[in-house]
Design a protein around this motif. Structure first.
Motif, PDB file in Angstrom:
ATOM      1  N   GLU A   5      12.255 -13.945 -28.332  1.00 18.23           N
ATOM      2  CA  GLU A   5      13.136 -13.706 -27.115  1.00 18.23           C
ATOM      3  C   GLU A   5      12.736 -15.163 -26.236  1.00 18.23           C
ATOM      4  OE1 GLU A   5      16.373 -12.629 -24.933  1.00 18.23           O
ATOM      5  OE2 GLU A   5      15.565 -12.181 -26.914  1.00 18.23           O
ATOM      6  N   ARG A  63      14.096 -18.009 -28.196  1.00 18.60           N
ATOM      7  CA  ARG A  63      15.547 -18.084 -28.383  1.00 18.60           C
ATOM      8  C   ARG A  63      16.177 -18.451 -27.006  1.00 18.60           C
ATOM      9  NH1 ARG A  63      19.995 -15.745 -26.358  1.00 18.60           N
ATOM     10  NH2 ARG A  63      18.533 -14.490 -25.136  1.00 18.60           N
ATOM     11  N   GLU A  64      15.509 -18.100 -25.657  1.00 19.66           N
ATOM     12  CA  GLU A  64      15.843 -18.461 -24.380  1.00 19.66           C
ATOM     13  C   GLU A  64      15.638 -19.896 -24.332  1.00 19.66           C
ATOM     14  OE1 GLU A  64      14.405 -15.947 -21.349  1.00 19.66           O
ATOM     15  OE2 GLU A  64      15.353 -14.113 -22.044  1.00 19.66           O
ATOM     16  N   VAL A  78      18.238 -22.290 -26.281  1.00 23.00           N
ATOM     17  CA  VAL A  78      19.559 -22.266 -25.640  1.00 23.00           C
ATOM     18  C   VAL A  78      19.534 -23.206 -24.375  1.00 23.00           C
ATOM     19  CG1 VAL A  78      21.095 -20.974 -24.237  1.00 23.00           C
ATOM     20  CG2 VAL A  78      20.201 -20.130 -26.133  1.00 23.00           C
ATOM     21  N   SER A 103      25.616 -20.853 -20.524  1.00 21.81           N
ATOM     22  CA  SER A 103      24.488 -20.457 -21.395  1.00 21.81           C
ATOM     23  C   SER A 103      24.797 -19.008 -21.824  1.00 21.81           C
ATOM     24  CB  SER A 103      23.046 -20.568 -20.958  1.00 21.81           C
ATOM     25  OG  SER A 103      22.943 -19.808 -19.800  1.00 21.81           O
ATOM     26  N   LYS A 104      25.399 -18.136 -21.144  1.00 22.49           N
ATOM     27  CA  LYS A 104      25.544 -16.499 -21.301  1.00 22.49           C
ATOM     28  C   LYS A 104      25.965 -16.236 -22.499  1.00 22.49           C
ATOM     29  CE  LYS A 104      29.320 -15.855 -18.374  1.00 22.49           C
ATOM     30  NZ  LYS A 104      29.544 -17.338 -17.733  1.00 22.49           N
ATOM     31  N   ASP A 117      23.969 -18.478 -28.192  1.00 17.01           N
ATOM     32  CA  ASP A 117      22.834 -17.957 -28.882  1.00 17.01           C
ATOM     33  C   ASP A 117      22.445 -18.735 -29.992  1.00 17.01           C
ATOM     34  OD1 ASP A 117      21.121 -15.695 -29.194  1.00 17.01           O
ATOM     35  OD2 ASP A 117      22.447 -14.270 -29.868  1.00 17.01           O
ATOM     36  N   LYS A 174      29.244 -17.295 -29.021  1.00 14.30           N
ATOM     37  CA  LYS A 174      29.582 -15.950 -29.334  1.00 14.30           C
ATOM     38  C   LYS A 174      31.052 -15.574 -29.026  1.00 14.30           C
ATOM     39  CE  LYS A 174      26.020 -14.508 -26.379  1.00 14.30           C
ATOM     40  NZ  LYS A 174      25.238 -13.845 -25.919  1.00 14.30           N
TER      41      LYS A 174
END
Length: 368
Positions: free
Chosen positions: A80, A83-84, A87, A102-103, A106, A128
């Motif tokens: 996590e 990954r964050e 991004v 960014s939301k 992924d 996504k």
């Protein structure tokens, strides 16, 4: 004085790059330059963070062939955070850190390549909402490569986006068809304009030589194809900058002498005569001169720093200076260079001085 364009490859050709080039640290002066020009930023994830993967699996292409890349997997306790951070780095590259979008982004995959000097991680970022994806790379920060990226940004027709932070280097993906794939699958297609690809190869050859970017074998550049009126235009772009002014042999800075590029050399000699080749060499040197003038203050600052840095060995410096001096009719200034940075600066002067003096504001300033 223009470099004769000819095929120099034969079996047993001794002009081969070093099997393993050492990594050169980023000096404080270069770090200051990068900060001043917005390249040095605090990154949420470093190269060393990415090295802590749990295991990897070989990555195959669509035909099931080995790609020299491995897809890496991380422990869920670290994933996590990684990954964050990845991004956020993508946002730094594309929107100057604006995380508004960014939301819906992924990390789809992280690949690692142990083949090559920079041992890069390739990050695939996916939207996504529509499954569209993009890539960027995180590598070990190497001074040679950073100088190469900056010179590409200033002296080529291509702009380069990259970021640094301590031992990490982040590079955008340069799109295009890999040169070796283009030669195998596209060069002899009936819709390929061989005259235009030959013209571009001559210009690419000239760009690399003037700014001393080495090892441009076919898998170290890509070819960007753009539809044009009734036909296509081609742009060859370097994607590997590890060999910026490192090697000692002059021919290693001329893509025409690599056996991997022989089909492009053969195409050029078949479709272009001597006068056309010299015309395109002159055109490229003229354009490089305009780019140099446009970025002259930033370029001078970079070359001054590069001229005090170590990015090669004394033996390679002496060999390259001697070979270049002989080629340019025993030019003494090249022999006075004390390191590769000074040699690059002097070689730019030697190659572009004639063009520079045609620009009114620089007439009478041949020693600048």
């Amino acid at each position: 004085m223009y470099t004769p364009f000819r095929s120099g490859y034969s079996r047993g050709e001794p002009d081969r790059p070093s099997r393993k080039k050492p990594m050169f640290p980023v000096s404080q002066a270069l770090r200051g330059f990068l900060k001043q020009h917005g390249r040095e930023v605090k990154l949420p994830v470093s190269y060393r963070d990415l090295q802590r993967f749990t295991y990897s699996v070989p990555l195959k292409d669509k035909e099931g062939q080995d790609t020299h890349w491995e897809t890496v997997v991380y422990d869920m306790r670290e994933w996590e955070y990684i990954r964050e951070g990845l991004v956020r780095i993508y946002a730094l590259l594309r929107t100057e850190g604006d995380m508004t979008f960014s939301k819906h982004l992924d990390v789809a995959r992280i690949d690692y390549c142990a083949f090559g000097n920079s041992q890069p991680f390739r990050i695939r970022i996916v939207n996504k909402f529509n499954d569209n994806y993009d890539h960027y790379y995180i590598k070990i920060a190497d001074a040679s490569r950073i100088y190469g990226l900056e010179l590409e940004h200033m002296l080529s027709p291509n702009r380069i986006t990259f970021l640094t932070n301590n031992h990490s280097l982040v590079e955008e993906h340069i799109p295009g068809i890999p040169g070796d794939v283009f030669i195998q699958q596209h060069l002899n297609r009936p819709d390929t304009n061989k005259i235009r690809i030959a013209k571009e190869f001559v210009k690419f050859n000239e760009r690399c030589f003037v700014r001393l970017l080495g090892d441009m074998r076919s898998y170290n550049f890509v070819i960007d194809i753009t539809p044009d009126i009734e036909d296509y235009q081609y742009r060859i772009r370097a994607i590997d900058f590890d060999q910026q002014s490192y090697e000692g042999r002059k021919n290693l800075y001329l893509p025409q002498f690599f056996k991997e590029n022989f089909p492009l050399v053969e195409t050029t000699l078949k479709h272009l005569n001597k006068d056309s080749i010299q015309q395109y060499q002159t055109e490229e040197r003229t354009m490089m001169t305009f780019r140099l003038v446009s970025a002259r203050y930033r370029l001078k600052e970079l070359l001054d720093i590069m001229g005090k840095d170590t990015i090669s060995t004394p033996e390679k410096l002496h060999q390259l200076a001697s070979e270049l001096s002989e080629m340019h009719h025993n030019h003494k200034g090249l022999l006075r260079a004390r390191n590769m940075g000074q040699l690059v600066k002097e070689h730019l002067k030697v190659c572009l001085r004639k063009n520079l003096l045609l620009i009114p504001r620089f007439q009478g300033r041949s020693e600048d």
